[in-house]
Design a protein around this motif. Structure first.
Motif, PDB file in Angstrom:
ATOM      1  N   ILE A   1    -115.140  58.670 -11.888  1.00 37.95           N
ATOM      2  CA  ILE A   1    -113.765  58.750 -11.417  1.00 37.95           C
ATOM      3  C   ILE A   1    -113.421  60.155 -10.933  1.00 37.95           C
ATOM      4  N   SER A   2    -113.838  61.170 -11.696  1.00 37.39           N
ATOM      5  CA  SER A   2    -113.439  62.540 -11.390  1.00 37.39           C
ATOM      6  C   SER A   2    -114.238  63.158 -10.247  1.00 37.39           C
ATOM      7  N   PHE A   3    -115.555  62.919 -10.219  1.00 31.46           N
ATOM      8  CA  PHE A   3    -116.409  63.615  -9.262  1.00 31.46           C
ATOM      9  C   PHE A   3    -116.780  62.786  -8.042  1.00 31.46           C
TER      10      PHE A   3
ATOM     11  N   ARG B   1    -104.792  59.394 -15.364  1.00 36.29           N
ATOM     12  CA  ARG B   1    -105.342  58.042 -15.277  1.00 36.29           C
ATOM     13  C   ARG B   1    -106.028  57.606 -16.558  1.00 36.29           C
TER      14      ARG B   1
ATOM     15  N   THR C   1    -112.480  54.456  -8.187  1.00 36.92           N
ATOM     16  CA  THR C   1    -111.222  54.071  -8.835  1.00 36.92           C
ATOM     17  C   THR C   1    -111.168  52.606  -9.245  1.00 36.92           C
TER      18      THR C   1
ATOM     19  N   ASP D   1    -109.230  68.323 -14.529  1.00 40.44           N
ATOM     20  CA  ASP D   1    -108.767  67.419 -13.473  1.00 40.44           C
ATOM     21  C   ASP D   1    -107.514  66.712 -13.957  1.00 40.44           C
ATOM     22  N   SER D   2    -106.350  67.234 -13.567  1.00 39.64           N
ATOM     23  CA  SER D   2    -105.090  66.677 -14.064  1.00 39.64           C
ATOM     24  C   SER D   2    -104.888  65.239 -13.610  1.00 39.64           C
TER      25      SER D   2
ATOM     26  N   VAL E   1    -113.608  67.499 -18.782  1.00 38.10           N
ATOM     27  CA  VAL E   1    -113.379  66.987 -17.429  1.00 38.10           C
ATOM     28  C   VAL E   1    -111.909  66.662 -17.222  1.00 38.10           C
ATOM     29  N   GLN E   2    -111.296  66.064 -18.226  1.00 39.75           N
ATOM     30  CA  GLN E   2    -109.888  65.706 -18.091  1.00 39.75           C
ATOM     31  C   GLN E   2    -108.992  66.930 -18.004  1.00 39.75           C
TER      32      GLN E   2
ATOM     33  N   ALA F   1    -107.242  63.022 -13.203  1.00 42.29           N
ATOM     34  CA  ALA F   1    -108.061  62.202 -14.100  1.00 42.29           C
ATOM     35  C   ALA F   1    -107.408  62.065 -15.461  1.00 42.29           C
TER      36      ALA F   1
ATOM     37  N   VAL G   1    -115.870  58.444 -16.643  1.00 39.66           N
ATOM     38  CA  VAL G   1    -115.042  59.616 -16.337  1.00 39.66           C
ATOM     39  C   VAL G   1    -115.685  60.444 -15.229  1.00 39.66           C
ATOM     40  N   SER G   2    -116.994  60.602 -15.271  1.00 31.97           N
ATOM     41  CA  SER G   2    -117.697  61.344 -14.221  1.00 31.97           C
ATOM     42  C   SER G   2    -117.537  60.660 -12.868  1.00 31.97           C
TER      43      SER G   2
END
Length: 326
Positions: free
Chosen positions: A102-104, A170, A108, A164-165, A160-161, A167, A99-100
């Protein structure tokens, strides 16, 4: 007798694979399943069978085998009947790292974030083992350390989710554990990592048998304890990291299956490991089929179903362990 049981387990696996391909939001007759597998026309039920359900079934086979083996290795390594990748935070560590990434970091692709899954799984394995896995620790203490780490990491993942909409869109299905987005390209990328983890686990069967007798006995039998522990944790990291990257964190499979297997085979890891590799996919694919049936026309993610099944099993094991210590 154990060989006959393994053949029966393979038969059960074959049946659940057929069910996984035939049963879903849209029932597919067995004749159409056969047609889709061997005479694909690219339309109708053939598309459902070949492009959706076959990859999903194969992913369930691969991930189930990985989780079952990882659970068996962890329980033997820690001599803890409650050890399991999901309960000890290994899957949560992999999920938090993915998740980190992908988001930061904008990662992908599977080939990009699978390395973060390995890193997260490895770091959390070491931390939880250090907190609760010393010689003086009880199995319940180790489980509590893993539960605390899991709660903290999933809290981080949810935060985090929410922030981050993109993220969230996904990852909302992936974070509860799902086989629904299976693709052959992802499966082909994950198989080498899981294959290496399987090879390591199988080669460690004899040393793990010796370690279950105690460190002193294992040393007297010529077992290199340090090397065995390092290789076992590497195997668990490869199995759990790759499985989590492919399907999300799925818990309780690695807890339930080794207990079931030991009731059949006894404590010999040379039999426990192959049985776990066969029966864990039976459980995972069976749970996936149940999830498709009970919520038609939608479906429950397989991670939710395994949690519903595994929760009572975990409570039973904890109560039995406490009673044994009284």
């Amino acid at each position: 007798m154990r060989a006959v049981g393994l053949v029966a387990a393979l038969g059960a696996l074959a049946l659940v694979c057929v069910a996984s391909i035939a049963i879903g939001a849209k029932p597919v007759p067995i004749a159409d399943v056969w047609h889709g597998l061997f005479d694909n026309t690219g339309v109708g039920n053939d598309v459902i069978v070949r492009e959706v359900r076959v990859p999903r079934t194969i992913l369930g086979l691969v991930v189930g085998a990985a989780l079952g083996l990882a659970g068996a290795v962890m329980q033997a390594l820690t001599r803890n009947p409650l050890a399991e990748p999901g309960l000890l935070g290994v899957n949560a560590g992999a999920a938090a790292a993915v998740v980190s990434a992908i988001s930061f970091l904008g990662v992908t692709s599977f080939t990009g974030y699978v390395w973060f899954a390995f890193l997260g799984a490895a770091v959390v394995s070491v931390v939880v083992y250090a907190l609760g896995g010393s010689r003086s620790a009880t199995p319940v203490r180790l489980a509590l350390a893993g539960t605390a780490a899991t709660a903290a990491l999933y809290g981080y993942v949810n935060a985090v989710q929410l922030l981050d909409s993109a993220a969230l869109d996904r990852l909302r299905f992936w974070t509860v554990g799902s086989l629904a987005s299976a693709e052959m390209s992802t499966i082909l990328k994950v198989v080498p990592f899981i294959g290496l983890g399987v090879v390591l686990a199988v080669t460690l069967a004899r040393p793990l048998n010796a370690m279950e007798l105690g460190d002193d006995t294992a040393r007297s039998l010529g077992t290199n304890l340090g090397l065995t522990r390092v290789l076992a944790m590497l195997s668990v990291t490869l199995l759990c990291g790759a499985a989590t990257a492919a399907s999300g964190p799925i818990i309780f499979v690695g807890l339930m299956i080794p207990h079931l297997v030991r009731a059949i085979t006894g404590p010999d890891m040379r039999w426990i490991l192959p049985y776990a590799a066969v029966l864990a996919p039976v459980l995972l694919l069976g749970a996936d089929v149940i999830g498709r049936v009970v919520a038609r026309p939608g479906e429950l993610q397989v991670g939710i179903v395994t949690a519903l099944i595994g929760g009572p099993v975990f409570i039973h094991l904890v109560r039995r362990k406490r009673m044994a210590q009284l």
